[in-house]
Scaffold this active site. Structure first.
Site, PDB file in Angstrom:
ATOM      1  N   THR A 298      24.595 -45.324   9.830  1.00  0.00           N
ATOM      2  CA  THR A 298      23.385 -44.519  10.002  1.00  0.00           C
ATOM      3  C   THR A 298      22.143 -45.356   9.759  1.00  0.00           C
ATOM      4  O   THR A 298      21.470 -45.221   8.748  1.00  0.00           O
ATOM      5  CB  THR A 298      23.390 -43.317   9.040  1.00  0.00           C
TER       6      THR A 298
ATOM      7  N   GLU B 210      21.244 -45.173  -1.076  1.00  0.00           N
ATOM      8  CA  GLU B 210      21.098 -43.906  -1.789  1.00  0.00           C
ATOM      9  C   GLU B 210      21.663 -44.011  -3.211  1.00  0.00           C
ATOM     10  O   GLU B 210      22.849 -44.273  -3.401  1.00  0.00           O
ATOM     11  CB  GLU B 210      21.806 -42.793  -1.013  1.00  0.00           C
TER      12      GLU B 210
ATOM     13  N   THR C  74      21.465 -28.561   1.432  1.00  0.00           N
ATOM     14  CA  THR C  74      21.067 -27.377   0.679  1.00  0.00           C
ATOM     15  C   THR C  74      19.834 -27.621  -0.174  1.00  0.00           C
ATOM     16  O   THR C  74      19.267 -26.695  -0.733  1.00  0.00           O
ATOM     17  CB  THR C  74      22.205 -26.913  -0.249  1.00  0.00           C
TER      18      THR C  74
END
Length: 301
Positions: A90, A174, A301
């Site tokens: 990605t 990340e 979320t």
């Protein structure tokens, strides 16, 4: 239409939640304003506009001199922080040059440069459906890159630029707090060296040990053994920083305090010597932290 170009001249790159369609109407509505803001001057707006979970913009540029006073420039940007693992995963990268370069030469050079940069990094061992690298040459410098020597210099310059961007992606991984440089030496082939490096780079046990500063170097050797590469384990040596901890099938005496310090560094060098050939490779990865789990456990979320 807004740019006065043909549809085939428009290159599309995208990223986002897998399986969720982009709202192209939103993109259409934004096009007029984007065209108005086009500029030939340096501007971080484009790079920042590509960022998702990235913490900082990733850019790199270089200028290269050739014979007879000729020169060309390369500028590039990239985005990516998660789901990073060869092949590319990605990440999106946009490379521009003012050199005159044929499409055939550009394709070969770009493929080689990517193989030695973006395809030698891993953040989390996951690939993705979205990965793109574009190389755009406008010839504005008037410098034609055609001879063997000039093409070699261009490939070297491009590879260096993409390597810098690749390092930035790992550093910005990340939840990453540390970067690990896995240097595999004396393998039978470049492919074997890469395979060993990747096996260590994706090991959760290695990555969590790095995060915790736990000098559990046996996990590194275990990951080497889990690779698909055939080697003689009695010849392997392992070095963390400047400390050799294992050599020729035997653990060595070392200063535990120095080893803990090496594992606590933000940049950790790990050298794996297979001692069976002449080829080497460096795979760059990062640690696996609580923050990575938090980011990806709550991604939609």
């Amino acid at each position: 239409k807004s740019l006065g170009i043909k549809p085939i001249e428009v290159l599309v790159a995208s990223t986002g939640v897998i399986g969720k369609q982009l709202d192209y109407h939103k993109i259409e509505r934004a096009v007029p304003k984007l065209v108005e803001r086009l500029t030939v001057d340096y501007d971080e707006t484009f790079v920042r506009g590509t960022m998702t979970t990235d913490k900082f913009p990733k850019m790199c540029a270089t200028e290269v001199g050739l014979s007879r006073g000729r020169h060309f420039r390369i500028g590039a940007s990239a985005k990516g922080a998660g789901m990073i693992h060869p092949n590319m995963a990605t990440m999106l990268s946009f490379v521009t040059t003012d050199a005159i370069l044929s499409s055939a030469d550009a394709q070969v050079i770009l493929t080689n440069a990517v193989s030695n940069s973006f395809n030698l990094i891993s953040v989390d061992g996951d690939t993705s459906t979205n990965d793109t690298v574009f190389l755009l040459a406008n010839g504005a410098s008037g410098t034609e890159v055609k001879s063997y020597e000039d093409l070699k210099k261009f490939e070297e310059a491009l590879t260096n630029v993409l390597r810098e961007l690749a390092k930035m992606i790992v550093k910005d991984g990340e939840g990453a707090t540390k970067v690990v440089h896995l240097k595999v030496q004396h393998a039978r082939s470049f492919e074997d060296a890469v395979a060993v490096g990747k096996a260590v780079a994706v090991s959760p046990l290695v990555k969590t040990a790095v995060f915790g500063g736990d000098p559990n170097w046996g996990r590194i050797l275990s990951a080497v053994g889990n690779s698909s590469v055939n080697f003689d384990h009695t010849k392997v040596s392992l070095k963390i920083g400047d400390l050799v901890v294992f050599d020729k099938n035997e653990p060595l005496k070392y200063n535990p305090r120095k080893l803990r310090k090496a594992f606590s560094s933000q940049d950790i060098d790990v050298t794996i010597d297979l001692a069976i050939g002449k080829h080497s490779a460096e795979v760059i990865t990062c640690d696996l932290s609580y923050e990575y789990v938090k980011i990806n456990g709550e991604y939609t979320t």
